[in-house]
Structure formats: C-alpha cells, structure tokens
Design a protein around this motif. Structure first.
Motif, PDB file in Angstrom:
ATOM      1  N   ALA A 158     -47.385 -30.322  61.073  1.00 62.91           N
ATOM      2  CA  ALA A 158     -48.266 -29.909  60.430  1.00 62.91           C
ATOM      3  C   ALA A 158     -48.137 -31.458  59.290  1.00 62.91           C
ATOM      4  N   GLU A 159     -47.521 -31.751  59.246  1.00 65.14           N
ATOM      5  CA  GLU A 159     -47.478 -33.174  57.944  1.00 65.14           C
ATOM      6  C   GLU A 159     -48.483 -33.866  58.713  1.00 65.14           C
ATOM      7  N   SER A 160     -48.444 -34.454  59.791  1.00 65.42           N
ATOM      8  CA  SER A 160     -49.691 -35.551  60.433  1.00 65.42           C
ATOM      9  C   SER A 160     -51.068 -35.064  61.068  1.00 65.42           C
ATOM     10  N   GLU A 161     -50.977 -34.005  61.150  1.00 69.68           N
ATOM     11  CA  GLU A 161     -52.357 -33.698  60.983  1.00 69.68           C
ATOM     12  C   GLU A 161     -52.923 -33.031  59.817  1.00 69.68           C
ATOM     13  N   VAL A 201     -55.920 -27.916  57.838  1.00 67.24           N
ATOM     14  CA  VAL A 201     -56.913 -26.804  57.290  1.00 67.24           C
ATOM     15  C   VAL A 201     -56.912 -25.483  57.662  1.00 67.24           C
ATOM     16  N   ARG A 202     -56.085 -24.816  59.138  1.00 69.98           N
ATOM     17  CA  ARG A 202     -56.703 -23.988  60.442  1.00 69.98           C
ATOM     18  C   ARG A 202     -55.843 -23.239  59.929  1.00 69.98           C
ATOM     19  N   LEU A 203     -54.971 -22.847  59.557  1.00 69.67           N
ATOM     20  CA  LEU A 203     -53.759 -22.401  58.641  1.00 69.67           C
ATOM     21  C   LEU A 203     -54.378 -21.572  57.504  1.00 69.67           C
ATOM     22  N   GLY A 213     -53.569 -29.658  53.212  1.00 69.26           N
ATOM     23  CA  GLY A 213     -53.687 -29.728  54.640  1.00 69.26           C
ATOM     24  C   GLY A 213     -54.428 -30.395  55.169  1.00 69.26           C
ATOM     25  N   TRP A 214     -55.816 -30.877  54.504  1.00 70.51           N
ATOM     26  CA  TRP A 214     -56.951 -31.141  54.492  1.00 70.51           C
ATOM     27  C   TRP A 214     -56.461 -33.410  54.133  1.00 70.51           C
ATOM     28  N   ARG A 215     -55.593 -32.973  53.514  1.00 72.16           N
ATOM     29  CA  ARG A 215     -54.733 -34.941  53.237  1.00 72.16           C
ATOM     30  C   ARG A 215     -53.514 -35.036  53.971  1.00 72.16           C
TER      31      ARG A 215
END
Length: 152
Positions: free
Chosen positions: A16-19, A25-27, A111-113
């Motif tokens: 999740a950290e690489s997305e 930001v899906r979740l 999440g965006w970042r």
C-alpha cells in the motif's frame, strides 16, 4: 566491509505504501462513500420514528441511555443542518463525526501520496480517561440532573 544501508532495489514497507494516486485512495474513498451512504440513509429514513431502526439493547434491557443513544438522531439532524438539535440528541455525535471526517481525509491524502494510513495514537492514560468520561456521561444523562442530555 558491509554497508549498513539498504540496497536501493530492495522492497521496504507494505504494498500500500508504493501505491500512489487513485490506486492509493481506493479504500479511503470506499470508506468515505460508506459514511456518506449512512448519512443519506439517516437523512431519508428518520430515526425519530419509533422502531425504524430497532431499539438500543442497553436501553431495552435496563432503561438507561448508553453513550450512543441518540447518535443516529443527531446525524439525522446534522444532515438537515440543525446543529443545536444534533447536540440535544447526542452531545458526542458532532465531535465524533468531525473526528471521523478528519481521519478519513488524512487517510485519503496519505494514500494519494503513497503512504499508509495513520492511526491515532493515544497513551493508556488517555484511553482510561476516555472510558471514565463515557461512564460519567452515561451516569449523568440517566440522573435527574442530566435530563438535558437525554436524546430527543
């Protein structure tokens, strides 16, 4: 001599950290959508109608109002823009809703970042103070002195 640094091509952290961007930001967006959906439901189907959402189990068994009693009514009032009535229904609802909005917003930005969700950290003393405050709130709202805290 071995280097103490990590190799540049090694994978650190969770997936999740690489997305980043929309994938990150899906979740949080799903969670926000769920919250908005609950708000719409509480706006459309009035919790003031007796039995529309069932009965609080604690109230049904003991006749005592729990800390959450009146929370759905408060959210219904918030969706109508009636802040005073929301406070009258449940004093704790506005700060709780505000805290959840701030938390999901922070989660979305992180999440965006490409960073993971940040959970609030509280010391054991703070947690115990919270539970003591909930117990006092529950006790006071069920006494003659706390009739102004009874859900409307």
């Amino acid at each position: 001599m071995e280097s103490a640094h990590t190799a540049p091509d090694s994978v650190t952290g969770s997936q999740a950290e690489s997305e980043t961007g929309w994938r990150g930001v899906r979740l949080p967006i799903l969670t926000a959508g769920f919250g908005v959906g609950l708000g719409v439901l509480l706006h459309v189907r009035d919790p003031h109608v007796e039995g529309s959402y069932g009965v609080c189990p604690l109230y049904a068994l003991t006749g005592w109002y729990c800390p959450g009693c009146g929370g759905m009514r408060a959210v219904h009032h918030l969706t109508d823009g009636q802040i005073g009535d929301a406070v009258q229904s449940n004093l704790l609802a506005i700060p709780l809703v505000l805290a959840l909005v701030i938390w999901v917003t922070d989660w979305t930005i992180r999440g965006w970042r490409g960073r993971s969700m940040r959970l609030p950290s509280m010391s054991p003393t703070t947690i115990w103070m919270f539970f003591v405050a909930m117990a006092i709130y529950t006790g006071v709202r069920n006494t003659p002195w706390g009739t102004w805290l009874i859900p409307t």
